[in-house]
Design a protein around this motif. Structure first.
Motif, short mmCIF file in Angstrom:
data_model
loop_
_atom_site.label_atom_id
_atom_site.label_comp_id
_atom_site.label_asym_id
_atom_site.label_seq_id
_atom_site.Cartn_x
_atom_site.Cartn_y
_atom_site.Cartn_z
N ASP A 5 -71.13 -23.61 70.55
CA ASP A 5 -70.09 -24.57 70.95
C ASP A 5 -69.21 -24.93 69.78
OD1 ASP A 5 -70.97 -24.58 73.58
OD2 ASP A 5 -72.15 -26.43 73.35
N LYS A 6 -69.83 -25.15 68.61
CA LYS A 6 -69.04 -25.46 67.41
C LYS A 6 -68.15 -24.28 67.03
CE LYS A 6 -72.33 -28.76 65.48
NZ LYS A 6 -73.31 -29.02 64.43
N MET A 7 -68.68 -23.07 67.17
CA MET A 7 -67.86 -21.89 66.87
C MET A 7 -66.68 -21.79 67.83
SD MET A 7 -70.84 -19.08 65.97
CE MET A 7 -69.72 -17.71 65.94
N ASP A 8 -66.92 -22.11 69.10
CA ASP A 8 -65.83 -22.10 70.07
C ASP A 8 -64.76 -23.11 69.69
OD1 ASP A 8 -66.90 -20.09 71.65
OD2 ASP A 8 -67.82 -21.48 73.08
N ASP A 9 -65.16 -24.29 69.26
CA ASP A 9 -64.20 -25.32 68.84
C ASP A 9 -63.36 -24.83 67.66
OD1 ASP A 9 -65.10 -27.01 70.81
OD2 ASP A 9 -66.40 -28.19 69.48
N ARG A 10 -64.04 -24.22 66.67
CA ARG A 10 -63.31 -23.71 65.50
C ARG A 10 -62.36 -22.58 65.91
NH1 ARG A 10 -68.50 -23.91 62.53
NH2 ARG A 10 -68.52 -21.64 62.76
N LEU A 11 -62.81 -21.74 66.83
CA LEU A 11 -61.96 -20.65 67.29
C LEU A 11 -60.73 -21.18 68.01
CD1 LEU A 11 -61.57 -17.60 67.61
CD2 LEU A 11 -62.92 -17.72 69.70
N ASP A 12 -60.90 -22.22 68.81
CA ASP A 12 -59.76 -22.84 69.49
C ASP A 12 -58.77 -23.40 68.48
OD1 ASP A 12 -60.80 -22.23 71.96
OD2 ASP A 12 -61.65 -24.21 72.31
N LYS A 13 -59.28 -24.06 67.43
CA LYS A 13 -58.40 -24.60 66.39
C LYS A 13 -57.67 -23.47 65.68
CE LYS A 13 -61.12 -28.76 65.55
NZ LYS A 13 -62.02 -29.46 64.63
N THR A 14 -58.39 -22.39 65.40
CA THR A 14 -57.78 -21.25 64.72
C THR A 14 -56.70 -20.62 65.60
OG1 THR A 14 -59.87 -20.82 63.57
CG2 THR A 14 -58.28 -19.03 63.62
N ASP A 15 -56.96 -20.52 66.88
CA ASP A 15 -55.95 -19.98 67.80
C ASP A 15 -54.70 -20.85 67.80
OD1 ASP A 15 -57.47 -17.78 68.54
OD2 ASP A 15 -58.21 -18.70 70.40
N SER A 16 -54.89 -22.15 67.81
CA SER A 16 -53.74 -23.06 67.80
C SER A 16 -52.94 -22.89 66.51
CB SER A 16 -54.20 -24.51 67.92
OG SER A 16 -54.84 -24.71 69.15
#
Length: 94
Positions: free
Chosen positions: A27-38
């Motif tokens: 879940d934390k990796m998904d959050d970081r990935l979303d931030k990176t995508d943004s």
């Protein structure tokens, strides 16, 4: 020997407990990935803007270069005329 429903529930809870840290990390990796995508979207937008500005600058330079060449050509023509008039009035040697 078959497993009872209570056995299956107990195994399921054990697996859930063991997998919880892994799920939390994912879940934390998904959050970081979303931030990176943004952030990547913002970078791509800025790159598009910069590319357009560079293209505009290239066009401006090309137009300026053409105008400068035209002005130099006009000046050269004007100088040839001045030189010829000065020669006709014998102010310059032939």
């Amino acid at each position: 020997m078959s497993l009872t429903n209570e056995d299956l529930i107990a195994i399921s809870q054990l697996l859930d407990d063991r997998l919880k840290p892994i799920n939390d990390r994912l879940d934390k990796m998904d959050d970081r990935l979303d931030k990176t995508d943004s952030r990547l979207d913002v970078i791509e937008m800025k790159q598009d803007i910069a590319t357009k500005k560079i293209d505009d600058l290239r066009l401006d330079v090309a137009i300026s270069e053409r105008d400068i060449r035209r002005d130099i050509h006009k000046l050269n023509d004007g100088m040839e005329t001045v030189v010829e008039v000065l020669k006709q009035h014998e102010l310059l040697p032939r």
